[in-house]
Motif scaffolding. Structure first.
Motif, PDB file in Angstrom:
ATOM      1  N   PHE A 185      12.042 -51.060-112.539  1.00  9.59           N
ATOM      2  CA  PHE A 185      11.567 -50.074-111.240  1.00  9.59           C
ATOM      3  C   PHE A 185      12.318 -48.834-112.069  1.00  9.59           C
ATOM      4  O   PHE A 185      12.157 -48.177-111.329  1.00  9.59           O
ATOM      5  CB  PHE A 185      12.313 -50.990-109.788  1.00  9.59           C
ATOM      6  CG  PHE A 185      12.225 -50.421-108.638  1.00  9.59           C
ATOM      7  CD1 PHE A 185      10.868 -49.185-108.572  1.00  9.59           C
ATOM      8  CD2 PHE A 185      13.028 -50.065-107.969  1.00  9.59           C
ATOM      9  CE1 PHE A 185      10.833 -48.182-107.936  1.00  9.59           C
ATOM     10  CE2 PHE A 185      12.836 -49.242-106.632  1.00  9.59           C
ATOM     11  CZ  PHE A 185      12.500 -48.420-107.131  1.00  9.59           C
ATOM     12  N   ALA A 192      17.334 -46.991-106.865  1.00  6.17           N
ATOM     13  CA  ALA A 192      16.525 -48.220-106.705  1.00  6.17           C
ATOM     14  C   ALA A 192      17.448 -49.204-106.409  1.00  6.17           C
ATOM     15  O   ALA A 192      16.979 -50.147-106.059  1.00  6.17           O
ATOM     16  CB  ALA A 192      16.131 -48.504-108.681  1.00  6.17           C
ATOM     17  N   GLU A 222      16.368 -50.640-103.236  1.00  4.22           N
ATOM     18  CA  GLU A 222      15.126 -51.618-104.316  1.00  4.22           C
ATOM     19  C   GLU A 222      13.151 -51.072-104.104  1.00  4.22           C
ATOM     20  O   GLU A 222      13.041 -52.610-104.565  1.00  4.22           O
ATOM     21  CB  GLU A 222      15.756 -53.061-103.219  1.00  4.22           C
ATOM     22  CG  GLU A 222      17.109 -53.014-102.966  1.00  4.22           C
ATOM     23  CD  GLU A 222      17.247 -54.623-102.815  1.00  4.22           C
ATOM     24  OE1 GLU A 222      16.527 -55.235-101.657  1.00  4.22           O
ATOM     25  OE2 GLU A 222      19.143 -55.244-103.008  1.00  4.22           O
ATOM     26  N   SER A 223      13.514 -50.646-102.829  1.00  2.00           N
ATOM     27  CA  SER A 223      11.508 -50.785-103.646  1.00  2.00           C
ATOM     28  C   SER A 223      11.099 -48.978-103.566  1.00  2.00           C
ATOM     29  O   SER A 223      11.911 -48.476-102.452  1.00  2.00           O
ATOM     30  CB  SER A 223      11.200 -51.170-102.627  1.00  2.00           C
ATOM     31  OG  SER A 223      10.955 -50.942-101.535  1.00  2.00           O
ATOM     32  N   ILE A 224       9.733 -49.028-103.564  1.00  2.75           N
ATOM     33  CA  ILE A 224       9.253 -47.795-103.876  1.00  2.75           C
ATOM     34  C   ILE A 224       8.931 -47.057-102.808  1.00  2.75           C
ATOM     35  O   ILE A 224       8.396 -45.924-101.737  1.00  2.75           O
ATOM     36  CB  ILE A 224       8.621 -47.691-104.915  1.00  2.75           C
ATOM     37  CG1 ILE A 224       7.812 -45.811-105.363  1.00  2.75           C
ATOM     38  CG2 ILE A 224       7.731 -48.185-104.578  1.00  2.75           C
ATOM     39  CD1 ILE A 224       9.155 -44.678-105.536  1.00  2.75           C
ATOM     40  N   ASP A 225       8.274 -47.862-102.128  1.00  2.17           N
ATOM     41  CA  ASP A 225       7.775 -48.028-100.168  1.00  2.17           C
ATOM     42  C   ASP A 225       9.390 -47.534 -99.070  1.00  2.17           C
ATOM     43  O   ASP A 225       9.158 -46.615 -98.478  1.00  2.17           O
ATOM     44  CB  ASP A 225       7.358 -49.452 -99.627  1.00  2.17           C
ATOM     45  CG  ASP A 225       6.249 -49.518-100.516  1.00  2.17           C
ATOM     46  OD1 ASP A 225       6.058 -48.814-100.497  1.00  2.17           O
ATOM     47  OD2 ASP A 225       5.874 -50.559-100.883  1.00  2.17           O
ATOM     48  N   LYS A 226      10.636 -48.246 -99.671  1.00  2.00           N
ATOM     49  CA  LYS A 226      11.792 -48.056 -98.911  1.00  2.00           C
ATOM     50  C   LYS A 226      12.185 -46.457 -99.042  1.00  2.00           C
ATOM     51  O   LYS A 226      12.389 -45.641 -98.392  1.00  2.00           O
ATOM     52  CB  LYS A 226      13.052 -49.075 -99.226  1.00  2.00           C
ATOM     53  CG  LYS A 226      12.768 -50.103 -98.766  1.00  2.00           C
ATOM     54  CD  LYS A 226      13.585 -51.235 -98.770  1.00  2.00           C
ATOM     55  CE  LYS A 226      13.121 -52.738 -97.983  1.00  2.00           C
ATOM     56  NZ  LYS A 226      14.529 -53.302 -98.254  1.00  2.00           N
ATOM     57  N   LYS A 282       0.472 -48.992-108.929  1.00  7.52           N
ATOM     58  CA  LYS A 282       0.730 -50.062-108.372  1.00  7.52           C
ATOM     59  C   LYS A 282      -0.228 -50.915-108.685  1.00  7.52           C
ATOM     60  O   LYS A 282      -0.007 -52.426-108.691  1.00  7.52           O
ATOM     61  CB  LYS A 282       1.024 -49.721-107.295  1.00  7.52           C
ATOM     62  CG  LYS A 282       2.328 -49.763-106.186  1.00  7.52           C
ATOM     63  CD  LYS A 282       2.446 -49.868-105.011  1.00  7.52           C
ATOM     64  CE  LYS A 282       3.548 -49.284-104.297  1.00  7.52           C
ATOM     65  NZ  LYS A 282       3.282 -48.905-102.630  1.00  7.52           N
ATOM     66  N   ASN A 293       6.242 -52.102-111.870  1.00  8.66           N
ATOM     67  CA  ASN A 293       6.511 -52.165-111.051  1.00  8.66           C
ATOM     68  C   ASN A 293       7.566 -51.576-110.143  1.00  8.66           C
ATOM     69  O   ASN A 293       8.422 -50.473-110.660  1.00  8.66           O
ATOM     70  CB  ASN A 293       7.944 -53.363-112.006  1.00  8.66           C
ATOM     71  CG  ASN A 293       7.902 -54.625-112.149  1.00  8.66           C
ATOM     72  OD1 ASN A 293       6.974 -55.234-112.167  1.00  8.66           O
ATOM     73  ND2 ASN A 293       8.101 -54.412-113.881  1.00  8.66           N
ATOM     74  N   PHE A 294       7.158 -51.335-109.167  1.00  6.74           N
ATOM     75  CA  PHE A 294       7.546 -50.278-107.690  1.00  6.74           C
ATOM     76  C   PHE A 294       8.735 -51.454-107.116  1.00  6.74           C
ATOM     77  O   PHE A 294       8.837 -50.588-106.080  1.00  6.74           O
ATOM     78  CB  PHE A 294       7.109 -50.157-107.269  1.00  6.74           C
ATOM     79  CG  PHE A 294       5.793 -48.910-107.903  1.00  6.74           C
ATOM     80  CD1 PHE A 294       6.859 -47.511-108.147  1.00  6.74           C
ATOM     81  CD2 PHE A 294       4.924 -49.576-108.622  1.00  6.74           C
ATOM     82  CE1 PHE A 294       6.324 -46.904-109.061  1.00  6.74           C
ATOM     83  CE2 PHE A 294       4.407 -47.955-109.388  1.00  6.74           C
ATOM     84  CZ  PHE A 294       4.783 -46.988-108.993  1.00  6.74           C
ATOM     85  N   LYS A 295       9.787 -52.183-107.518  1.00  3.12           N
ATOM     86  CA  LYS A 295      10.458 -52.882-106.630  1.00  3.12           C
ATOM     87  C   LYS A 295      11.429 -53.601-107.409  1.00  3.12           C
ATOM     88  O   LYS A 295      10.629 -54.772-108.889  1.00  3.12           O
ATOM     89  CB  LYS A 295      10.124 -54.080-105.713  1.00  3.12           C
ATOM     90  CG  LYS A 295       9.891 -54.811-106.073  1.00  3.12           C
ATOM     91  CD  LYS A 295       8.768 -55.534-104.653  1.00  3.12           C
ATOM     92  CE  LYS A 295       7.787 -56.992-105.258  1.00  3.12           C
ATOM     93  NZ  LYS A 295       8.221 -57.978-104.034  1.00  3.12           N
ATOM     94  N   GLU A 323      13.024 -56.671-109.382  1.00  6.57           N
ATOM     95  CA  GLU A 323      12.890 -58.102-109.490  1.00  6.57           C
ATOM     96  C   GLU A 323      13.691 -58.545-109.382  1.00  6.57           C
ATOM     97  O   GLU A 323      15.172 -58.138-109.573  1.00  6.57           O
ATOM     98  CB  GLU A 323      11.758 -58.837-110.449  1.00  6.57           C
ATOM     99  CG  GLU A 323      10.733 -57.795-110.766  1.00  6.57           C
ATOM    100  CD  GLU A 323       9.574 -58.430-109.403  1.00  6.57           C
ATOM    101  OE1 GLU A 323       9.705 -59.479-108.966  1.00  6.57           O
ATOM    102  OE2 GLU A 323       8.582 -57.810-108.773  1.00  6.57           O
TER     103      GLU A 323
END
Length: 587
Positions: free
Chosen positions: A421, A442, A446-450, A490, A495-497, A499
């Motif tokens: 990510f 990152a 921990e994720s692109i959404d956040k 996506k 990987n956008f979070k 793992e």
């Protein structure tokens, strides 16, 4: 090497041992006991460097004692126990022909000085970066100025000053451009910044291509088999318009085979060919047939027969000679084949083929060919009349996609779906988000959404990020086109979070504790630091009263040990760290 030679474990001794073991070690180093000796060494090699079998641009001074090296440590990029002294660079003067402007992937505009070619430090210099508008103003550049050029670090050409004694009386001052040279958009310059930007990242071609080139880079998605040339080919053949389109190439695999693109290498400026070489193949074939008859009639067997005639100072003859020479093998090849290759490789414009056809037809019909000079003069006249086109075409780089090439980069694209990510985040090309910032983002979110919904305050609160980086991130996620590309990536499976790494137990048992790792251990130090972070601890780089534990390994620096004892800091081993982590009660 500047240090006390009484210590056994030293850099000087290591070099001597390496030489005894048969390794090639430079003879040009010296152990110095005083700063005066260091300065004398620097002065000596300012003269002697010209006699070395390799080029150097300076001298490196290192602390000799390994324990002192370890105590001094490193900054993020450089050791504190070594420093480079750079010699004054060689300088040359030349004429400034013009200033052009390049557009980077972030929209940054870089002015470039196009110079009359000049020999400098073993190479021919034709261009030099002018960095920004402030540099042009500092130099007070005028049109057709004579300038002094140096190589920064003996590598990067830069203009250092203007020879005012040679400035023309009516020379106009060079004014920085106000609009993008590629798309015509008005440039912006943020307060407190020196660089001008083109804000039109949706339509400005160099920005869009540059973003894809950044995306595939080794430090980003590391897509093997693709490079700048192939990205430009795919762009100009309308196969890609964003990084997300790379993952759609599997669907059109067969249509990629055989794609061809020509690019001007000298200044990386696109030069579109009107059709391909093969569109006018029948005309090329006809011309070659006529040339063959001309050559047969003149009884010319090889290129060496016309070499003397072509070796003149005349630009047209020299260009033709170089073209012929470039397609020969060790200077010997049938002139028939040489001319055929030159024409086939370079003369694929219809407006160039027509005069070739006419010239050769004229020569053949008159049947006045009986000697070398007549043939070469005819071809020379042809070259002279089309010299500009031939010179441009001879500088073109040709990219053709073969089946194996296509399959190789498609495999590289497929492998990139496993990239972590933090690298995917870096590959997006968000302004001011480099590798280090991407890692911090990152790890924190921990994720692109956040990240996409984070506030300026939340982002800026992360250690060493700040308001400017936060605003750039927010601006990026406010652009609808960027969100669309992320959604497509996506869907492609990137990987956008983060793992979860099941090989590591994650706890908060070391929360609030600061650790300094020093010495050698059963595992790499970076791995040991990762274990600390995975269990809530924080790694620091120096000893202070805020340090919770010093983890001591083999060959730890004595100064660290001494300072830790003075501050009453607990000193533990690698195994004792594991014991701390395995405890269930609070430390």
């Amino acid at each position: 090497i500047y240090a006390d030679e009484s210590v056994n474990e030293s850099h000087n001794e290591s070099l001597q041992k390496a030489a005894q073991w048969g390794f090639q070690v430079s003879d040009h180093f010296q152990l110095c006991r005083r700063l005066e000796d260091v300065f004398a060494f620097i002065k000596k090699y300012d003269v002697e460097r010209k006699n070395l079998s390799y080029d150097i641009d300076g001298v490196v001074i290192k602390v000799n004692n390994y324990f002192q090296q370890q105590e001094l440590g490193f900054t993020a990029k450089t050791p504190r126990w070594a420093i480079a002294y750079k010699y004054k660079a060689e300088s040359a003067s030349t004429l400034l022909n013009e200033v052009s402007y390049q557009v980077g992937r972030t929209g940054a505009i870089t002015p470039v000085a196009n110079l009359k070619p000049v020999q400098l430090a073993g190479t021919t210099v034709k261009r030099a970066s002018l960095y920004n508008a402030d540099e042009i103003e500092r130099l007070d550049l005028h049109e057709n100025d004579t300038v002094f050029v140096e190589k920064g670090g003996e590598i990067i050409p830069k203009i250092t000053a203007v020879d005012l004694s040679k400035r023309l009386p009516d020379a106009k001052k060079i004014e920085y451009i106000s609009h993008c040279p590629e798309c015509g958009t008005a440039l912006i310059r943020a307060e407190g910044e020196v660089v001008h930007y083109c804000p039109n990242d949706k339509e400005c071609k160099p920005q869009r291509i540059g973003k894809i080139e950044h995306f595939i880079g080794r430090k980003a998605m590391n897509i093997e088999g693709l490079g700048e040339g192939r990205i430009k080919l795919l762009w100009h053949k309308d196969k890609i318009r964003s990084s997300a389109d790379l993952y759609k190439l599997f669907e059109i695999r067969d249509s990629l085979i055989g794609l061809e693109y020509f690019e001007e290498n000298e200044n990386e400026h696109e030069m579109k060919i009107d059709g391909t070489l093969y569109i006018h193949f029948h005309r090329v074939a006809y011309v070659l047939k006529l040339i063959n008859k001309v050559i047969d009639a003149a009884k010319l067997k090889d290129i060496l027969e016309v070499e003397k005639f072509l070796k003149t100072t005349d630009k047209g003859k020299t260009t033709l000679y170089n073209l012929l020479k470039s397609v020969t093998n060790d200077g010997y090849v049938s002139i028939e084949n040489a001319l055929s290759l030159v024409l086939f490789k370079n003369l694929n414009y219809a407006h160039v083929l027509k005069p070739i056809n006419n010239y050769i037809r004229c020569v053949y019909d008159i049947k006045s060919i009986g000697n070398t000079d007549t043939v070469v003069n005819t071809i020379y006249q042809l070259t002279k009349d089309n010299i500009e086109t031939i010179e441009k075409l001879s500088s073109l780089g040709r990219t053709v996609l073969q089946e194996k090439t296509v399959d190789n980069f498609l495999e590289g694209i497929e492998k990139s779906k496993n990239i972590t990510f933090e690298k995917v985040l870096f590959s997006l090309g968000i302004r001011m988000v480099g590798e280090t910032v991407a890692k911090k983002l990152a790890k924190h979110f921990e994720s692109i959404d956040k990240i996409s919904i984070a506030t300026k305050e939340e982002i800026a609160s992360i250690h060493e990020l700040g308001d400017k980086i936060a605003l750039n991130i927010i601006d990026y996620f406010n652009v609808r086109g960027n969100i669309e590309i992320i959604n497509q990536l996506k869907y492609a499976g990137l990987n956008f979070k983060i793992e979860e790494d099941l090989s590591y137990v994650r706890t908060e048992i070391l929360q609030g504790k600061n650790f300094l790792v020093s010495g050698s251990f059963s595992i790499e130090r970076d791995e040991l630091k990762r274990i600390i972070e995975n269990n809530g601890g924080k790694n620091v780089s120096s000893i202070s009263k805020n340090l919770s534990y010093l983890i001591a390994g083999d060959k730890m620096g004595p100064e660290k040990l001494k300072k830790a004892n003075e501050l009453n800091i607990p000193i533990i081993s690698e195994n004792e760290l594991y014991d701390l982590i395995n405890k269930t009660e609070e430390i």
